[in-house]
Design an enzyme around this catalytic site. Structure first.
Site, PDB file in Angstrom:
ATOM      1  N   GLU A   1      18.950 178.773 -12.167  1.00  0.00           N
ATOM      2  CA  GLU A   1      20.006 177.945 -11.756  1.00  0.00           C
ATOM      3  C   GLU A   1      21.489 178.534 -12.600  1.00  0.00           C
ATOM      4  OE1 GLU A   1      19.371 173.861 -12.932  1.00  0.00           O
ATOM      5  OE2 GLU A   1      21.130 173.127 -12.429  1.00  0.00           O
TER       6      GLU A   1
ATOM      7  N   ASP B   1       9.805 179.372  -4.363  1.00  0.00           N
ATOM      8  CA  ASP B   1      10.063 180.474  -3.577  1.00  0.00           C
ATOM      9  C   ASP B   1      10.226 179.802  -2.240  1.00  0.00           C
ATOM     10  OD1 ASP B   1       9.284 182.246  -5.678  1.00  0.00           O
ATOM     11  OD2 ASP B   1       7.384 182.747  -5.241  1.00  0.00           O
TER      12      ASP B   1
HETATM   13  N1  SAM Z   1      11.741 177.503 -12.084  1.00  0.00           N
HETATM   14  C1  SAM Z   1      12.239 178.965 -12.798  1.00  0.00           C
HETATM   15  C2  SAM Z   1      13.679 178.777 -12.585  1.00  0.00           C
HETATM   16  O1  SAM Z   1      14.084 178.055 -11.972  1.00  0.00           O
HETATM   17  O2  SAM Z   1      14.263 179.717 -13.620  1.00  0.00           O
HETATM   18  C3  SAM Z   1      11.632 180.198 -11.939  1.00  0.00           C
HETATM   19  C4  SAM Z   1      11.963 180.209 -10.539  1.00  0.00           C
HETATM   20  S1  SAM Z   1      11.446 181.575  -9.667  1.00  0.00           S
HETATM   21  C5  SAM Z   1      12.425 181.856  -8.338  1.00  0.00           C
HETATM   22  C6  SAM Z   1       9.954 181.030  -9.001  1.00  0.00           C
HETATM   23  C7  SAM Z   1       8.779 180.879  -9.829  1.00  0.00           C
HETATM   24  O3  SAM Z   1       7.613 180.333  -9.559  1.00  0.00           O
HETATM   25  C8  SAM Z   1       8.282 182.512 -10.223  1.00  0.00           C
HETATM   26  O4  SAM Z   1       7.975 182.677 -11.502  1.00  0.00           O
HETATM   27  C9  SAM Z   1       6.805 182.401  -9.519  1.00  0.00           C
HETATM   28  O5  SAM Z   1       5.893 183.326  -9.930  1.00  0.00           O
HETATM   29  C10 SAM Z   1       6.402 180.961  -9.538  1.00  0.00           C
HETATM   30  N2  SAM Z   1       5.396 180.698  -8.499  1.00  0.00           N
HETATM   31  C11 SAM Z   1       5.657 180.836  -7.025  1.00  0.00           C
HETATM   32  N3  SAM Z   1       4.809 180.208  -6.197  1.00  0.00           N
HETATM   33  C12 SAM Z   1       3.954 179.820  -7.138  1.00  0.00           C
HETATM   34  C13 SAM Z   1       2.656 179.122  -7.038  1.00  0.00           C
HETATM   35  N4  SAM Z   1       2.275 179.073  -5.876  1.00  0.00           N
HETATM   36  N5  SAM Z   1       1.989 178.675  -8.347  1.00  0.00           N
HETATM   37  C14 SAM Z   1       2.469 178.680  -9.685  1.00  0.00           C
HETATM   38  N6  SAM Z   1       3.929 179.577  -9.619  1.00  0.00           N
HETATM   39  C15 SAM Z   1       4.371 180.030  -8.460  1.00  0.00           C
END
Ligand code: SAM
Length: 214
Positions: free
Chosen positions: A194, A117
């Site tokens: 991606e 994020d």
């Molecule tokens: N890594 C995956 C991909 O590339 O397809 C998902 C990307 S998605 C944009 C970001 C993911 O990170 C979300 O599922 C979100 O809930 C998780 N996330 C964001 N901040 C986080 C945190 N502080 N701890 C754990 N998970 C987190």
């Protein structure tokens, strides 16, 4: 990728054997859980788990831990695990903020951050998973020659991350603004996000960083 209000998500996760429920009690005991001394690689913010599940299937001699903040998202990974169980993969539902409470010194060999994020507001910069604040957390449990590997479509977040690396006292091993047209693409495993961005023709940025511990 928050999927809101999936009924029963929390309950399903609480009853699932692929999820480590009392994660802080595992600190220093991950090798015991896996039952071997293989390296441990983690993905922070794994979403629905496509990337880490493919890695785990292809690399049985590496242990994997996928971390995801939201039950509704993690549930999707658990559904896939039921279809194809992998002995070298566990999940944790937690906020990465507390990650240093879960892994002990030298317990993790590699950290993947995929499409994290962006937290675009300046006042939230410390929440970015590539901030020097988070690199300081990873420093507490990554092996001396361990790597953090970060992929993003977000140029602002990527440029911020490039600056945070030296600020945290880490070293940039390599980086690219266009992974899929670079020498580093060989062996690349696409994440769910991606695949979507590549289909839209967006370039993918990637960096690899480590600390100088020798
Ligand atoms: N890594 C995956 C991909 O590339 O397809 C998902 C990307 S998605 C944009 C970001 C993911 O990170 C979300 O599922 C979100 O809930 C998780 N996330 C964001 N901040 C986080 C945190 N502080 N701890 C754990 N998970 C987190």
């Amino acid at each position: 990728m928050r999927l809101r209000n999936v009924p029963g998500a929390r309950e399903a996760i609480a009853a699932n054997d692929y999820v480590v429920h009392d994660e802080t009690s595992m600190k220093g005991k991950w090798h015991e859980l896996f039952g071997n001394d293989n390296p441990v690689h983690i993905e922070v913010g794994m979403g629905k788990g496509k990337f880490i599940m493919q890695l785990a299937a292809e690399n049985p001699d590496i242990n994997y831990v996928g971390i995801e903040k939201y039950s509704s998202v993690l549930l999707r990974a658990l559904q896939k695990m039921e279809e194809e169980p992998l002995p070298n993969l566990y999940f944790i539902r937690m906020d990465a903020e507390y990650i240093a409470d879960v892994f002990d010194k030298d317990e993790v060999d590699r950290i993947y951050l995929n499409f994290s994020d962006p937290w675009p507001k300046d006042r939230h910069a410390g929440r970015r998973l590539t901030s020097s604040r988070f690199l300081g957390k990873y420093d507490q449990f990554l092996v001396p020659d361990g790597r953090v590997i970060f992929k993003s479509d977000n140029r602002d977040l990527f440029d911020f991350s490039l600056k945070e690396v030296p600020k945290a006292g880490w070293i940039l091993e390599n980086s690219t603004y266009d992974l899929h047209n670079s020498e580093y693409v060989e062996g690349n495993i696409m994440t769910e996000y991606e695949s979507r961005f590549v289909a839209e023709g967006k370039p993918i940025c990637r960096l690899v960083t480590y600390r100088n511990k020798n």
